[in-house]
Each structure stands twice: as C-alpha cells, then as structure tokens.
Design a protein around this motif. Structure first.
Motif, PDB file in Angstrom:
ATOM      1  N   GLY A   1      25.199  -6.912 -26.644  1.00 59.47           N
ATOM      2  CA  GLY A   1      26.496  -6.688 -27.195  1.00 59.47           C
ATOM      3  C   GLY A   1      27.000  -5.277 -27.002  1.00 59.47           C
ATOM      4  N   ALA A   2      26.128  -4.285 -27.009  1.00 58.74           N
ATOM      5  CA  ALA A   2      26.575  -2.890 -26.909  1.00 58.74           C
ATOM      6  C   ALA A   2      27.147  -2.578 -25.529  1.00 58.74           C
ATOM      7  N   ASP A   3      26.806  -3.377 -24.508  1.00 61.26           N
ATOM      8  CA  ASP A   3      27.306  -3.140 -23.155  1.00 61.26           C
ATOM      9  C   ASP A   3      28.762  -3.567 -22.975  1.00 61.26           C
ATOM     10  N   TRP A   4      29.276  -4.338 -23.914  1.00 56.41           N
ATOM     11  CA  TRP A   4      30.613  -4.898 -23.773  1.00 56.41           C
ATOM     12  C   TRP A   4      31.562  -4.295 -24.804  1.00 56.41           C
ATOM     13  N   ALA A   5      32.726  -3.820 -24.330  1.00 55.28           N
ATOM     14  CA  ALA A   5      33.764  -3.331 -25.236  1.00 55.28           C
ATOM     15  C   ALA A   5      34.372  -4.515 -25.988  1.00 55.28           C
ATOM     16  N   THR A   6      34.554  -5.613 -25.275  1.00 57.11           N
ATOM     17  CA  THR A   6      34.990  -6.875 -25.882  1.00 57.11           C
ATOM     18  C   THR A   6      34.216  -8.005 -25.222  1.00 57.11           C
ATOM     19  N   TYR A   7      33.960  -9.068 -25.953  1.00 56.61           N
ATOM     20  CA  TYR A   7      33.318 -10.266 -25.408  1.00 56.61           C
ATOM     21  C   TYR A   7      33.648 -11.406 -26.364  1.00 56.61           C
ATOM     22  N   THR A   8      34.373 -12.407 -25.865  1.00 56.06           N
ATOM     23  CA  THR A   8      34.747 -13.527 -26.718  1.00 56.06           C
ATOM     24  C   THR A   8      34.344 -14.853 -26.085  1.00 56.06           C
ATOM     25  N   GLY A  29      35.668 -10.983 -21.351  1.00 57.73           N
ATOM     26  CA  GLY A  29      35.041  -9.744 -21.772  1.00 57.73           C
ATOM     27  C   GLY A  29      35.442  -8.573 -20.908  1.00 57.73           C
ATOM     28  N   THR A  30      35.230  -7.385 -21.457  1.00 57.97           N
ATOM     29  CA  THR A  30      35.428  -6.139 -20.732  1.00 57.97           C
ATOM     30  C   THR A  30      34.157  -5.321 -20.860  1.00 57.97           C
ATOM     31  N   HIS A  31      33.576  -4.980 -19.702  1.00 63.88           N
ATOM     32  CA  HIS A  31      32.335  -4.215 -19.696  1.00 63.88           C
ATOM     33  C   HIS A  31      32.632  -2.757 -20.028  1.00 63.88           C
ATOM     34  N   ARG A  32      31.884  -2.209 -20.946  1.00 63.40           N
ATOM     35  CA  ARG A  32      32.131  -0.853 -21.436  1.00 63.40           C
ATOM     36  C   ARG A  32      31.996   0.202 -20.330  1.00 63.40           C
ATOM     37  N   ALA A  33      30.919   0.168 -19.552  1.00 66.12           N
ATOM     38  CA  ALA A  33      30.655   1.198 -18.544  1.00 66.12           C
ATOM     39  C   ALA A  33      31.594   1.104 -17.338  1.00 66.12           C
ATOM     40  N   SER A  34      31.824  -0.122 -16.829  1.00 65.69           N
ATOM     41  CA  SER A  34      32.645  -0.279 -15.621  1.00 65.69           C
ATOM     42  C   SER A  34      34.133  -0.330 -15.931  1.00 65.69           C
ATOM     43  N   GLY A  35      34.475  -0.746 -17.143  1.00 61.45           N
ATOM     44  CA  GLY A  35      35.883  -0.931 -17.509  1.00 61.45           C
ATOM     45  C   GLY A  35      36.487  -2.196 -16.923  1.00 61.45           C
ATOM     46  N   LYS A  36      35.667  -2.989 -16.202  1.00 58.39           N
ATOM     47  CA  LYS A  36      36.150  -4.222 -15.578  1.00 58.39           C
ATOM     48  C   LYS A  36      36.075  -5.383 -16.561  1.00 58.39           C
ATOM     49  N   SER A  37      37.026  -6.309 -16.393  1.00 57.23           N
ATOM     50  CA  SER A  37      37.091  -7.498 -17.251  1.00 57.23           C
ATOM     51  C   SER A  37      36.759  -8.747 -16.451  1.00 57.23           C
ATOM     52  N   PHE A  38      36.439  -9.815 -17.165  1.00 57.80           N
ATOM     53  CA  PHE A  38      36.223 -11.117 -16.524  1.00 57.80           C
ATOM     54  C   PHE A  38      36.782 -12.212 -17.413  1.00 57.80           C
ATOM     55  N   ASP A  61      30.288 -19.814 -14.620  1.00 63.05           N
ATOM     56  CA  ASP A  61      30.197 -19.133 -13.327  1.00 63.05           C
ATOM     57  C   ASP A  61      29.731 -17.699 -13.590  1.00 63.05           C
ATOM     58  N   THR A  62      28.434 -17.469 -13.501  1.00 58.23           N
ATOM     59  CA  THR A  62      27.882 -16.156 -13.826  1.00 58.23           C
ATOM     60  C   THR A  62      28.276 -15.083 -12.810  1.00 58.23           C
ATOM     61  N   ALA A  63      28.711 -15.471 -11.622  1.00 56.33           N
ATOM     62  CA  ALA A  63      29.169 -14.488 -10.634  1.00 56.33           C
ATOM     63  C   ALA A  63      30.404 -13.751 -11.161  1.00 56.33           C
ATOM     64  N   LEU A  64      31.246 -14.433 -11.916  1.00 58.02           N
ATOM     65  CA  LEU A  64      32.428 -13.791 -12.485  1.00 58.02           C
ATOM     66  C   LEU A  64      32.021 -12.711 -13.487  1.00 58.02           C
ATOM     67  N   VAL A  65      30.997 -12.980 -14.257  1.00 55.52           N
ATOM     68  CA  VAL A  65      30.487 -12.008 -15.232  1.00 55.52           C
ATOM     69  C   VAL A  65      29.835 -10.834 -14.494  1.00 55.52           C
ATOM     70  N   GLN A  66      29.046 -11.132 -13.469  1.00 59.25           N
ATOM     71  CA  GLN A  66      28.345 -10.099 -12.702  1.00 59.25           C
ATOM     72  C   GLN A  66      29.313  -9.104 -12.064  1.00 59.25           C
ATOM     73  N   ARG A  67      30.457  -9.595 -11.590  1.00 57.45           N
ATOM     74  CA  ARG A  67      31.447  -8.706 -10.955  1.00 57.45           C
ATOM     75  C   ARG A  67      31.969  -7.665 -11.939  1.00 57.45           C
ATOM     76  N   ALA A  68      32.035  -8.002 -13.202  1.00 55.93           N
ATOM     77  CA  ALA A  68      32.512  -7.050 -14.212  1.00 55.93           C
ATOM     78  C   ALA A  68      31.497  -5.949 -14.480  1.00 55.93           C
ATOM     79  N   LEU A  69      30.239  -6.185 -14.124  1.00 47.45           N
ATOM     80  CA  LEU A  69      29.183  -5.207 -14.386  1.00 47.45           C
ATOM     81  C   LEU A  69      29.145  -4.078 -13.355  1.00 47.45           C
ATOM     82  N   ALA A  70      29.694  -4.313 -12.165  1.00 46.28           N
ATOM     83  CA  ALA A  70      29.590  -3.321 -11.073  1.00 46.28           C
ATOM     84  C   ALA A  70      30.775  -2.387 -11.026  1.00 46.28           C
TER      85      ALA A  70
END
Length: 70
Positions: A1-8, A29-38, A61-70
């Motif tokens: 949970g701490a890695d995500w600014a938002t996750y619903t 969700g929006t990843h805290r470090a990358s600032g990317k959303s999915f 589709d976990t690829a959509l989530v993975q893209r937000a991490l990079a």
C-alpha cells in the motif's frame, strides 16, 4: 500500500451461479514513485460453501499495473 498514492477497487456487477459469485469491476491507481497511473478491469471469482467463502481468485491484466511501476 505504501507504494501507491492511490489504489482503488471498484466493483460494478455481481453475477451468481450456484455456489459461485463473479464480480466485474475496475482497479485504478497511481504509483507514488513513478507518478504513473493505470486502469485495469478485473473479474473476481468467489466460491462458497454455505455462508463461508472457500476460494477466491482475481483476474486482471497485470501488464497495465506493471507499466505504472516504471
């Protein structure tokens, strides 16, 4: 949970068949470090034994989530 600014997890539809319930919805969700959303649709599958859940599976589709991490 701490890695995500938002996750619903937002369910939209529920379908029942015998001892199984299918839930259709969306993860967002929006990843805290990358600032990317999915945005990724999901299907949750719940299997019940009477009033008790005996199994759960989540399909998305976990690829959509993975893209937000990079």
């Amino acid at each position: 949970g701490a890695d995500w600014a938002t996750y619903t997890c937002q369910p939209h539809e529920y379908h029942e068949c015998a001892d199984t319930v299918f839930v259709l919805g969306d993860y967002d969700g929006t990843h805290r470090a990358s600032g990317k959303s999915f945005h990724a649709p999901f299907v949750h599958v719940w299997r019940f034994d009477g009033d008790h859940a005996k199994a759960f599976a989540s399909h998305t589709d976990t690829a959509l989530v993975q893209r937000a991490l990079a």
